[in-house]
Design a protein around this motif. Structure first.
Motif, PDB file in Angstrom:
ATOM      1  N   LEU A  71     -13.991  -6.557  23.439  1.00  0.00           N
ATOM      2  CA  LEU A  71     -15.436  -6.443  23.322  1.00  0.00           C
ATOM      3  C   LEU A  71     -16.091  -7.821  23.331  1.00  0.00           C
ATOM      4  O   LEU A  71     -17.134  -8.029  23.948  1.00  0.00           O
ATOM      5  N   LYS A  75     -18.836  -9.109  26.021  1.00  0.00           N
ATOM      6  CA  LYS A  75     -20.205  -9.357  25.579  1.00  0.00           C
ATOM      7  C   LYS A  75     -20.579 -10.836  25.535  1.00  0.00           C
ATOM      8  O   LYS A  75     -21.333 -11.336  26.342  1.00  0.00           O
ATOM      9  N   ASN A 106     -27.995  -7.328  26.387  1.00  0.00           N
ATOM     10  CA  ASN A 106     -26.732  -6.612  26.273  1.00  0.00           C
ATOM     11  C   ASN A 106     -26.648  -5.833  24.972  1.00  0.00           C
ATOM     12  O   ASN A 106     -26.263  -4.661  24.942  1.00  0.00           O
ATOM     13  N   ALA A 107     -26.987  -6.500  23.876  1.00  0.00           N
ATOM     14  CA  ALA A 107     -26.873  -5.870  22.565  1.00  0.00           C
ATOM     15  C   ALA A 107     -27.867  -4.725  22.398  1.00  0.00           C
ATOM     16  O   ALA A 107     -27.561  -3.698  21.788  1.00  0.00           O
ATOM     17  N   ASP A 110     -26.765  -1.562  24.830  1.00  0.00           N
ATOM     18  CA  ASP A 110     -25.439  -0.961  24.665  1.00  0.00           C
ATOM     19  C   ASP A 110     -25.341  -0.238  23.325  1.00  0.00           C
ATOM     20  O   ASP A 110     -25.051  -0.847  22.292  1.00  0.00           O
ATOM     21  N   PHE A 113     -21.916  -0.459  21.570  1.00  0.00           N
ATOM     22  CA  PHE A 113     -21.701  -1.716  20.854  1.00  0.00           C
ATOM     23  C   PHE A 113     -22.360  -1.664  19.485  1.00  0.00           C
ATOM     24  O   PHE A 113     -21.777  -2.060  18.475  1.00  0.00           O
ATOM     25  N   GLN A 114     -23.582  -1.146  19.444  1.00  0.00           N
ATOM     26  CA  GLN A 114     -24.284  -1.027  18.163  1.00  0.00           C
ATOM     27  C   GLN A 114     -23.535  -0.109  17.210  1.00  0.00           C
ATOM     28  O   GLN A 114     -23.398  -0.413  16.021  1.00  0.00           O
TER      29      GLN A 114
END
Length: 208
Positions: A71, A75, A106-107, A110, A113-114
């Motif tokens: 990851l 990222k 990106n954050a 996604d 990811f969160q």
């Protein structure tokens, strides 16, 4: 030649299995959380045997570390781009603005990811190794890379480059957590470019 081809084929299959296991593990961690995820579930999701999962990653903690490392590469390393020599020749304000923009985009976009970060935070009390994995694989490399970059630009005149990095990273992380993960964007909306512009102006000393 035939032996080399056989070795290459075996290596390719091993890489495919590794990728499938990492994908399956991410899926299971997101679905069940760390505690409730078993190697059996990961193996089933990846379409491999449980023995294969163990042979590739050792145990669940090793698997989680591998997922976190994967990851991180996907990222932060891609978003930062500071490993590219040409980036060092650009105006620092441009480099920082581009990097911060990629990170936030990106954050924010996604959801997986969160959700993964929610797992790390939510279960780090019972499983401190999860938090340590996050720090080792995501936070530490980002801090070290940015600190090195800041030190390579003395014209920025930063008294404490590492502390500056932590202020910058902390601001962006808090922005994503408050606006996206805690749904604050509907209550205290703030455009991301305002945060990015303010950060880069403060760091580069540009008040124009």
């Amino acid at each position: 030649m035939r032996k080399t081809k056989t070795v290459d084929t075996a290596s390719s299959k091993s890489q495919e299995k590794t990728a499938a296991i990492l994908k399956g593990a991410m899926q299971e961690f997101l679905k069940h959380g760390y505690a409730a995820t078993s190697m059996d579930k990961v193996a089933k999701a990846a379409g491999v045997s449980k023995a294969t999962v163990y042979s590739h990653f050792g145990d669940k903690e090793g698997l989680f570390n591998a997922v976190m490392h994967d990851l991180a590469q996907d990222k932060f390393n891609t978003a930062m781009g500071l490993h590219e020599p040409q980036s060092l020749n650009k105006n620092p304000k441009i480099v920082l603005s581009e990097m911060a923009t990629k990170m936030l985009e990106n954050a924010k976009s996604d959801r997986a990811f969160q959700d993964f970060i929610r797992i790390v935070i939510g279960e780090s009390g019972r499983f401190p190794e999860l938090a340590k994995s996050y720090v080792n694989n995501l936070a530490k490399p980002a801090i070290e890379t940015l600190t090195k970059y800041f030190k390579s630009h003395p014209e920025l005149k930063l008294e404490d480059p590492e502390a500056t990095v932590r202020v910058m990273m902390g601001t962006m992380i808090y922005y994503v957590m408050l606006q996206e993960m805690l749904h604050g964007k509907d209550i205290v909306p703030l455009a991301s470019d305002r945060v990015i512009d303010t950060l880069t102006d403060l760091i580069t000393g540009d008040r124009s």
